[in-house]
Design a protein around this motif. Structure first.
Motif, short mmCIF file in Angstrom:
data_model
loop_
_atom_site.label_atom_id
_atom_site.label_comp_id
_atom_site.label_asym_id
_atom_site.label_seq_id
_atom_site.Cartn_x
_atom_site.Cartn_y
_atom_site.Cartn_z
N ASP A 651 0.85 -1.19 0.00
CA ASP A 651 0.00 0.00 0.00
C ASP A 651 0.90 1.24 0.00
OD1 ASP A 651 0.80 0.62 2.71
OD2 ASP A 651 -0.62 -0.91 3.39
N LYS A 652 0.29 2.40 -0.19
CA LYS A 652 1.06 3.63 -0.36
C LYS A 652 1.86 3.98 0.88
CE LYS A 652 0.64 8.42 -1.92
NZ LYS A 652 -0.29 9.47 -2.43
N GLU A 653 1.27 3.81 2.04
CA GLU A 653 1.95 4.16 3.28
C GLU A 653 3.20 3.31 3.50
OE1 GLU A 653 0.96 4.42 8.10
OE2 GLU A 653 -0.62 3.92 6.64
N THR A 654 3.06 1.98 3.29
CA THR A 654 4.20 1.08 3.47
C THR A 654 5.28 1.38 2.45
OG1 THR A 654 2.68 -0.62 4.26
CG2 THR A 654 4.89 -1.34 3.62
N PHE A 655 4.87 1.66 1.21
CA PHE A 655 5.82 1.95 0.15
C PHE A 655 6.67 3.16 0.48
CE2 PHE A 655 7.03 4.02 -3.81
CZ PHE A 655 7.56 2.98 -4.56
N GLU A 656 6.01 4.25 0.92
CA GLU A 656 6.75 5.48 1.21
C GLU A 656 7.62 5.32 2.45
OE1 GLU A 656 3.73 8.43 1.43
OE2 GLU A 656 3.55 8.63 -0.76
N PHE A 657 7.15 4.50 3.41
CA PHE A 657 7.95 4.28 4.62
C PHE A 657 9.23 3.50 4.28
CE2 PHE A 657 9.07 1.39 8.11
CZ PHE A 657 9.37 2.31 9.10
N LYS A 658 9.13 2.50 3.42
CA LYS A 658 10.28 1.67 3.12
C LYS A 658 11.27 2.33 2.17
CE LYS A 658 8.68 -3.05 3.93
NZ LYS A 658 9.81 -3.41 4.80
N PHE A 659 10.77 3.05 1.17
CA PHE A 659 11.66 3.54 0.12
C PHE A 659 11.85 5.06 0.13
CE2 PHE A 659 9.75 -0.39 -1.63
CZ PHE A 659 10.91 -1.16 -1.72
N GLY A 660 10.84 5.82 0.58
CA GLY A 660 10.98 7.27 0.59
C GLY A 660 11.37 7.80 -0.77
N GLN A 661 12.53 8.49 -0.82
CA GLN A 661 13.04 9.05 -2.07
C GLN A 661 14.21 8.25 -2.63
OE1 GLN A 661 11.57 11.98 -3.46
NE2 GLN A 661 10.06 11.43 -1.88
N GLU A 662 14.41 7.02 -2.09
CA GLU A 662 15.62 6.27 -2.45
C GLU A 662 15.44 5.36 -3.67
OE1 GLU A 662 16.85 4.10 0.95
OE2 GLU A 662 17.26 5.89 2.17
N LEU A 663 14.21 4.97 -3.98
CA LEU A 663 13.99 4.05 -5.09
C LEU A 663 13.91 4.83 -6.40
CD1 LEU A 663 13.50 1.07 -5.86
CD2 LEU A 663 11.05 1.51 -5.64
N THR A 664 14.89 4.60 -7.28
CA THR A 664 14.93 5.31 -8.56
C THR A 664 14.79 4.31 -9.70
OG1 THR A 664 17.34 5.15 -8.63
CG2 THR A 664 16.38 7.14 -7.61
N TYR A 665 14.64 4.83 -10.93
CA TYR A 665 14.45 4.00 -12.12
C TYR A 665 15.80 3.43 -12.59
CZ TYR A 665 9.55 5.26 -12.70
OH TYR A 665 8.20 5.40 -12.52
#
Length: 770
Positions: A651-665
């Motif tokens: 879900d969106k909350e878990t995604f942002e908690f785990k990756f924040g701004q670190e997951l890039t293409y």
């Protein structure tokens, strides 16, 4: 009628085959014609005169007394194995009449059964309070009377009155397929009435059934039917008896000398010139791969000069081989090889002896054979304890698996009738039937595939080189390079590179090796190891193959990889495909990848192996098969597969908690390089709503990371092995033919064991294997 005799039948069967393949792939009910079961079959009791009358509680009858026969009726076939007391009742057929039953059959360990319905039962016994029963057609082992299908006089008379005296309705499923799918001029052939309930049982697809379940069922079926059992030298395992044209008066020169394993003894004929023969009566199902005679030129004019071999059934023998023997030979000569079907009788005829000799001496006879697989089905083979290695099949009722296997068996039978037309063996360079690649695993059960593979390989053979290449290899330098590859970045000291450079043509008139030699040419080059006193009679050549295999895919995870062509996967030390390698996405030496492919093809054609630890995803692509992320890529990077699956379900909350701004293409390839999935991907953050597109891009990048390298290997493989052969093999079979089988079973050891001074039945031998 065979499909080759009628193009309308052939095209109809191909249309039918395509429809069946789509049904299997999509787990839909199979066409009714493949599942056809006649509504009625008539049987008569066939007495076994060799069986004692007191034993007539036999295949078909429950009890017998003078002048009458009673047929037992059971509630179900499985009850007969538990107790004869569970028999419901007996029926007594009237003399001269038939027993009418349904066409539904069931085979288990006890024998072959047929169902009989209430209406049919009441013909023999009135007032029965049962809807159906089962009667035994024949037992598997005990012999005795049996029920034989016949056409009842009433049925034949009724059909003739309705349709004419030449009319005969189709009753077999193959005929029904041809009637419904073939193109017919005039009226379409009539089909006998079908048993709808039995047909629907065969067509039934369980709710959770998938195409992978069918593939597992094929593998299970293949593992439990009779395997091709090869043996060399043990004639008694494949020959019932041996006859000879004549024997000399010397008692030491009899036919027994052919199989005593002693080259100092011999069979000597005593008859007219050119009238000498050895006749082998083969055991049922035996297929000869090599028939070898031992001769000795010191026998002078007793030495055979020309031999012909005939094979067939009874007196209907046809010539299958004609061999001229070197007059100076002392040893073995192969007079027959690569048969594709069982020959009940094989006759070796000595046409001519050296120096016009009258009689002949043969000092030994050996046979390398395989046994035709018996595709007989048995419902008891699908019991749950046997399915431990097949979790997809566990939990499915054995009768459901049995009926599904019947459908697959019928499909394979139809496929075999078409295979020579779908795989054009007369021109191995042509493309093959595209739908075959969807059912590769089903081909394991084909009886005609092996012969087509042999023919395609034989037709594409070239003659062996006039001169065997001689290579000078410094293994000391190669070992130093293997210990520390950084000292030799060009890898020129590796055995792989030394062999590759040594095989290059020395001038424009010298041809490059094509690796398509006959299988008996089992040494591709001669090795001279510098500073080593080795005379290469084949051992040095095999050592060079082993060294190259170890350089390409080191067996130890601790040592560095000395060549740049393969890189280790992420699954080191864990999982089913641990310690595997994939082609290195960074390496651009495509000409060497192509040569690796040629060596793989040479290994497939010959007797030597190139052991490469590649995962299934690579072998599939070499075969031209499609690969998928969920099924194939876990063998390369199981952690990444699980991570992307988790991201997909976040879900969106878990995604942002785990990756924040670190997951890039971006993503890491197998060689450790970071690549951008989109332009500027390294600075573009993946958002939750875009995660599915990110997953798609990662999967695409990883699945295609070594596409060019694998394409080069495939190009080299196809220079040596025809595409038709690859179309007929599964990727697992390709791996085994190139790399060898890593598993050595007890059964394999038994087959290869030879006994001296004791019999195989000896109690000491039994203790050894136990």
């Amino acid at each position: 009628m065979s499909p080759g005799d009628n193009p309308h039948i052939l095209l109809g069967r191909i249309r039918f085959l395509i429809e069946c393949i789509e049904c299997f792939r999509n787990s839909k009910p199979i066409p009714e014609s493949l599942c056809f079961v006649p509504k009625e079959v008539c049987y008569k009791i066939c007495k076994d005169s060799s069986f004692s009358s007191g034993a007539a509680s036999c295949a078909s009858s429950g009890n017998s007394s003078v002048g009458k026969t009673l047929v037992s009726v059971w509630e179900s076939p499985s009850q007969a194995q538990q107790s004869k007391k569970l028999c419901k009742f007996n029926i007594e057929p009237k003399k001269g009449t038939c027993i009418r039953t349904t066409g539904e059959e069931y085979c288990n360990n006890y024998g072959l059964w047929v169902k009989i319905n209430k209406e049919q039962l009441e013909e023999h016994k009135n007032g029965l309070d049962v809807d159906e029963g089962w009667i035994l057609v024949c037992k598997h082992m005990d012999g005795g009377d049996r029920l034989v299908p016949v056409e009842s006089a009433e049925t034949v008379s009724r059909q003739q009155q309705l349709f004419g005296y030449d009319y005969k309705a189709f009753t077999r499923w193959e005929q029904v397929v041809d009637a419904e799918y073939g193109l017919h001029l005039g009226s379409r052939p009539k089909v006998t009435e079908r048993d709808e309930a039995a047909v629907q049982k065969l067509r039934h697809v369980p709710p959770t059934w998938t195409f992978e379940c069918d593939e597992d069922l094929v593998h299970y079926f293949y593992d439990h039917i009779g395997k091709e059992d090869e043996n060399l030298g043990s004639v008694k395992q494949c020959v019932e008896s041996i006859d000879v044209s004549s024997c000399s008066e010397d008692p030491s020169g009899g036919a027994g000398c052919l199989t005593d394993g002693d080259t100092d003894t011999y069979w000597e004929s005593d008859g007219m010139q050119g009238q000498h023969w050895i006749r082998l009566h083969m055991k049922k199902g035996t297929v000869v791969k090599k028939l070898i005679l031992t001769v000795d030129s010191t026998d002078d004019n007793y030495m055979p000069k020309r031999i012909t071999v005939f094979g067939g059934e009874g007196d209907n023998l046809k010539k299958v081989s004609d061999v001229n023997i070197d007059e100076n030979l002392i040893g073995e000569v192969c007079v027959l090889e690569d048969m594709t079907s069982h020959l009940p009788v094989i006759e070796i005829r000595i046409v001519e002896c050296r120096d016009e000799g009258i009689d002949v001496r043969i000092r030994g006879l050996k046979i390398k054979s395989s046994r035709e697989r018996d595709l007989g089905l048995n419902a008891d083979m699908f019991q749950s304890p046997n399915l431990v290695r097949y979790p997809r099949l566990e939990g499915t009722h054995p009768d459901v698996l049995y009926r599904r296997a019947i459908v697959i068996q019928r499909f394979i039978s139809m496929l075999d009738s078409l295979l020579p037309h779908l795989v054009p063996s007369w021109d191995y360079t042509m493309g093959t039937f595209n739908h075959l690649k969807h059912i590769k695993q089903f081909l394991l059960l084909s009886k005609r595939r092996s012969a087509l593979i042999t023919q395609c390989l034989k037709d594409s053979e070239t003659s062996k080189p006039n001169l065997m290449p001689r290579l000078y290899i410094n293994r000391r330098l190669a070992m130093e390079h293997r210990d520390n590859p950084s000292l030799d970045p060009s890898c020129k000291n590796a055995v792989f590179t030394q062999v590759y450079e040594g095989l290059k043509p020395s001038d424009k008139y010298e041809k490059t090796l094509d690796y398509r030699w006959p299988v008996r040419y089992d040494q591709w080059w001669e090795c001279k190891f510098i500073s080593e006193g080795i005379i290469d009679q084949g051992g040095g050549f095999r050592d060079s193959l082993a060294d190259m295999s170890e350089e390409l895919c080191p067996s130890s995870a601790e040592c560095p990889v000395p060549l740049p062509f393969c890189t280790r996967t992420s699954n080191q030390g864990t999982g089913e495909a641990r310690d595997c390698y994939v082609p290195n996405p960074s390496c651009r030496e495509f000409h060497k990848y192509e040569w690796i492919g040629q060596l793989m093809g040479a290994a497939l054609r010959g007797k030597d192996f190139l052991v490469l630890a590649l995962p299934g995803i690579v072998w599939k692509q070499l075969m031209g098969e499609a690969v998928s992320w969920s099924k194939d890529f876990p063998a390369v990077d199981s952690v990444l597969v699980k991570l992307l699956d988790a991201i997909d379900n976040m879900d969106k909350e878990t995604f942002e908690f785990k990756f924040g701004q670190e997951l890039t293409y971006t993503t890491l390839l197998s060689d450790g390089r970071m690549v951008e999935l989109v332009p500027g991907g390294a600075s573009t953050v993946v958002k939750h709503e875009d995660r599915k597109e990110f997953i798609r891009l990662v999967q695409k990048a990883r699945l295609e990371e070594n596409r060019e390298q694998i394409a080069a290997m495939q190009g080299g493989l196809l220079k040596v092995v025809p595409q038709a052969v690859l179309d007929l093999l599964t990727w697992q079979e390709l791996e085994k033919k190139v790399c060898g089988d890593p598993e050595i079973t007890v059964e394999a050891l038994k087959r290869l064991t030879r006994y001296e001074d004791l019999e195989q039945s000896d109690v000491r031998v039994q203790y050894l294997w136990e």
